[in-house]
Enzyme design. Sequence first.
Site, PDB file in Angstrom:
ATOM      1  N   ASP A   3      -0.763  -3.956  -2.997  1.00  0.00           N
ATOM      2  CA  ASP A   3      -1.791  -2.991  -2.595  1.00  0.00           C
ATOM      3  C   ASP A   3      -3.175  -3.649  -2.552  1.00  0.00           C
ATOM      4  O   ASP A   3      -3.998  -3.324  -1.694  1.00  0.00           O
ATOM      5  CB  ASP A   3      -1.814  -1.806  -3.565  1.00  0.00           C
ATOM      6  CG  ASP A   3      -0.440  -1.181  -3.726  1.00  0.00           C
ATOM      7  OD1 ASP A   3      -0.098  -0.318  -2.914  1.00  0.00           O
ATOM      8  OD2 ASP A   3       0.272  -1.584  -4.664  1.00  0.00           O
TER       9      ASP A   3
ATOM     10  N   GLU B 119      -7.582   2.499   5.085  1.00  0.00           N
ATOM     11  CA  GLU B 119      -6.502   2.668   6.052  1.00  0.00           C
ATOM     12  C   GLU B 119      -6.406   4.113   6.521  1.00  0.00           C
ATOM     13  O   GLU B 119      -6.479   5.044   5.720  1.00  0.00           O
ATOM     14  CB  GLU B 119      -5.168   2.248   5.425  1.00  0.00           C
ATOM     15  CG  GLU B 119      -4.014   2.255   6.406  1.00  0.00           C
ATOM     16  CD  GLU B 119      -2.729   1.754   5.793  1.00  0.00           C
ATOM     17  OE1 GLU B 119      -2.154   0.826   6.379  1.00  0.00           O
ATOM     18  OE2 GLU B 119      -2.306   2.268   4.754  1.00  0.00           O
TER      19      GLU B 119
ATOM     20  N   ASP C  76      -6.717   0.363  -0.066  1.00  0.00           N
ATOM     21  CA  ASP C  76      -5.389   0.780   0.393  1.00  0.00           C
ATOM     22  C   ASP C  76      -5.077   2.054  -0.378  1.00  0.00           C
ATOM     23  O   ASP C  76      -4.799   2.010  -1.577  1.00  0.00           O
ATOM     24  CB  ASP C  76      -4.360  -0.309   0.102  1.00  0.00           C
ATOM     25  CG  ASP C  76      -2.971   0.070   0.579  1.00  0.00           C
ATOM     26  OD1 ASP C  76      -2.859   0.784   1.596  1.00  0.00           O
ATOM     27  OD2 ASP C  76      -1.990  -0.349  -0.066  1.00  0.00           O
TER      28      ASP C  76
END
Length: 171
Positions: free
Chosen positions: A140, A67, A7
Amino acid sequence: MRILGIDPGYATIGCGALEFDGSLFKLLEYGAITTPADMSFPLRLLKIEEEFSALIERLRPEALSIEKLYFNTNTTTAIDVAQARGVIIAAAARRELEIFEYTPLQVKLAVVGYGRAEKSQVMEMTRVILGLKSVPRPDDAADALALAVCCGHSAAAERRARIFKQGRSGL
Protein backbone atom coordinates in the site's frame (compact mmCIF):
# COMPACT_ATOMS: atom_id res chain seq x y z
CA MET A 1 6.31 20.64 -4.84
CA ARG A 2 5.71 18.46 -1.80
CA ILE A 3 3.27 15.66 -2.67
CA LEU A 4 1.54 13.24 -0.32
CA GLY A 5 0.36 10.10 -2.11
CA ILE A 6 -2.42 8.06 -0.54
CA ASP A 7 -3.63 4.57 -1.42
CA PRO A 8 -7.05 4.65 0.26
CA GLY A 9 -8.48 1.88 2.38
CA TYR A 10 -9.92 1.39 5.84
CA ALA A 11 -7.73 -1.41 7.24
CA THR A 12 -4.48 -0.20 5.66
CA ILE A 13 -3.98 3.22 4.10
CA GLY A 14 -0.75 3.53 2.16
CA CYS A 15 1.10 6.84 2.56
CA GLY A 16 4.10 8.18 0.67
CA ALA A 17 5.57 11.68 0.64
CA LEU A 18 7.89 13.07 -2.04
CA GLU A 19 9.50 16.37 -2.90
CA PHE A 20 9.45 17.06 -6.66
CA ASP A 21 11.40 19.92 -8.24
CA GLY A 22 10.08 19.52 -11.77
CA SER A 23 12.59 16.86 -12.83
CA LEU A 24 13.78 14.92 -9.77
CA PHE A 25 11.99 13.22 -6.90
CA LYS A 26 13.26 13.11 -3.34
CA LEU A 27 11.71 10.57 -0.99
CA LEU A 28 10.60 12.07 2.30
CA GLU A 29 8.93 9.06 3.92
CA TYR A 30 6.46 6.26 3.43
CA GLY A 31 4.40 3.88 5.53
CA ALA A 32 0.81 3.07 6.38
CA ILE A 33 -2.01 4.05 8.65
CA THR A 34 -3.67 0.91 10.00
CA THR A 35 -6.87 0.26 11.89
CA PRO A 36 -7.65 -2.89 13.85
CA ALA A 37 -10.31 -5.24 12.45
CA ASP A 38 -12.09 -5.45 15.80
CA MET A 39 -12.58 -1.66 15.99
CA SER A 40 -16.04 -0.34 15.06
CA PHE A 41 -16.17 1.21 11.60
CA PRO A 42 -16.97 4.76 12.82
CA LEU A 43 -13.97 4.60 15.17
CA ARG A 44 -11.80 3.32 12.31
CA LEU A 45 -12.81 6.38 10.26
CA LEU A 46 -12.02 8.63 13.21
CA LYS A 47 -8.58 7.03 13.63
CA ILE A 48 -7.87 7.47 9.91
CA GLU A 49 -8.83 11.15 10.07
CA GLU A 50 -6.74 11.78 13.19
CA GLU A 51 -3.62 10.02 11.90
CA PHE A 52 -3.93 11.49 8.41
CA SER A 53 -4.38 14.99 9.83
CA ALA A 54 -1.29 14.51 12.01
CA LEU A 55 0.64 13.36 8.92
CA ILE A 56 -0.39 16.51 7.04
CA GLU A 57 0.60 18.73 9.95
CA ARG A 58 4.02 17.07 10.20
CA LEU A 59 4.87 16.84 6.48
CA ARG A 60 3.20 20.06 5.27
CA PRO A 61 2.45 18.82 1.72
CA GLU A 62 1.15 21.14 -0.96
CA ALA A 63 -0.73 18.45 -2.83
CA LEU A 64 -2.61 15.22 -2.18
CA SER A 65 -2.49 12.51 -4.83
CA ILE A 66 -5.16 9.87 -4.24
CA GLU A 67 -6.47 6.95 -6.22
CA LYS A 68 -9.89 7.28 -7.84
CA LEU A 69 -12.14 4.43 -6.83
CA TYR A 70 -13.43 1.93 -9.27
CA PHE A 71 -16.04 -0.69 -8.42
CA ASN A 72 -15.47 -4.31 -9.29
CA THR A 73 -17.24 -7.26 -7.70
CA ASN A 74 -17.20 -6.40 -3.98
CA THR A 75 -19.34 -3.28 -3.65
CA THR A 76 -19.55 -3.53 0.16
CA THR A 77 -15.79 -3.19 0.48
CA ALA A 78 -15.77 -0.43 -2.14
CA ILE A 79 -18.37 1.56 -0.20
CA ASP A 80 -16.31 1.28 3.00
CA VAL A 81 -13.16 2.34 1.13
CA ALA A 82 -15.11 5.25 -0.38
CA GLN A 83 -16.10 6.41 3.09
CA ALA A 84 -12.48 6.29 4.30
CA ARG A 85 -11.41 8.10 1.12
CA GLY A 86 -13.99 10.81 1.83
CA VAL A 87 -12.56 11.33 5.32
CA ILE A 88 -9.07 11.70 3.81
CA ILE A 89 -10.20 14.13 1.12
CA ALA A 90 -12.15 16.23 3.63
CA ALA A 91 -9.10 16.46 5.92
CA ALA A 92 -6.94 17.52 2.95
CA ALA A 93 -9.49 20.08 1.77
CA ARG A 94 -9.75 21.53 5.29
CA ARG A 95 -6.02 22.22 5.10
CA GLU A 96 -6.31 23.65 1.57
CA LEU A 97 -4.17 21.02 -0.13
CA GLU A 98 -4.49 20.81 -3.89
CA ILE A 99 -6.18 17.46 -4.51
CA PHE A 100 -5.36 15.30 -7.53
CA GLU A 101 -7.17 12.06 -8.30
CA TYR A 102 -5.80 9.38 -10.62
CA THR A 103 -7.10 6.10 -11.95
CA PRO A 104 -4.90 3.00 -11.83
CA LEU A 105 -4.47 3.33 -15.62
CA GLN A 106 -3.15 6.89 -15.24
CA VAL A 107 -0.70 5.78 -12.54
CA LYS A 108 0.56 2.88 -14.69
CA LEU A 109 1.05 5.19 -17.68
CA ALA A 110 2.88 7.84 -15.61
CA VAL A 111 5.15 5.42 -13.76
CA VAL A 112 5.75 2.60 -16.25
CA GLY A 113 4.64 4.13 -19.54
CA TYR A 114 2.22 1.27 -20.20
CA GLY A 115 -1.42 1.27 -19.05
CA ARG A 116 -1.63 -2.50 -18.72
CA ALA A 117 1.49 -2.83 -16.59
CA GLU A 118 1.41 -5.38 -13.80
CA LYS A 119 1.45 -4.23 -10.18
CA SER A 120 4.97 -5.64 -9.77
CA GLN A 121 6.18 -3.52 -12.71
CA VAL A 122 4.71 -0.36 -11.16
CA MET A 123 6.34 -1.16 -7.83
CA GLU A 124 9.72 -1.84 -9.44
CA MET A 125 9.64 1.37 -11.53
CA THR A 126 8.67 3.33 -8.42
CA ARG A 127 11.72 1.85 -6.70
CA VAL A 128 13.94 2.81 -9.66
CA ILE A 129 12.54 6.34 -10.00
CA LEU A 130 13.12 7.00 -6.30
CA GLY A 131 16.55 5.34 -6.26
CA LEU A 132 15.61 2.86 -3.53
CA LYS A 133 17.44 -0.38 -2.80
CA SER A 134 14.22 -2.34 -2.47
CA VAL A 135 10.53 -1.98 -3.23
CA PRO A 136 8.79 -0.12 -0.40
CA ARG A 137 6.67 -2.22 1.96
CA PRO A 138 3.84 -2.60 2.63
CA ASP A 139 2.47 -2.75 -0.92
CA ASP A 140 0.00 0.00 0.00
CA ALA A 141 2.92 2.36 0.71
CA ALA A 142 4.50 1.51 -2.67
CA ASP A 143 1.14 2.26 -4.32
CA ALA A 144 0.97 5.59 -2.49
CA LEU A 145 4.46 6.50 -3.71
CA ALA A 146 3.45 5.58 -7.27
CA LEU A 147 0.48 7.93 -6.93
CA ALA A 148 2.81 10.71 -5.78
CA VAL A 149 5.15 10.06 -8.74
CA CYS A 150 2.14 10.15 -11.08
CA CYS A 151 1.13 13.50 -9.63
CA GLY A 152 4.63 14.90 -10.05
CA HIS A 153 4.86 13.80 -13.67
CA SER A 154 1.35 15.05 -14.43
CA ALA A 155 1.94 18.42 -12.74
CA ALA A 156 5.20 18.87 -14.65
CA ALA A 157 3.48 18.05 -17.96
CA GLU A 158 0.66 20.48 -17.19
CA ARG A 159 3.18 23.22 -16.39
CA ARG A 160 5.10 22.58 -19.66
CA ALA A 161 1.83 22.71 -21.63
CA ARG A 162 0.87 26.01 -19.95
CA ILE A 163 4.28 27.52 -20.73
CA PHE A 164 4.10 26.29 -24.33
CA LYS A 165 0.61 27.71 -24.72
CA GLN A 166 1.67 31.07 -23.25
CA GLY A 167 4.67 31.17 -25.56
CA ARG A 168 2.52 30.38 -28.59
CA SER A 169 -0.02 33.06 -27.69
CA GLY A 170 2.76 35.67 -27.66
CA LEU A 171 3.66 35.00 -31.30
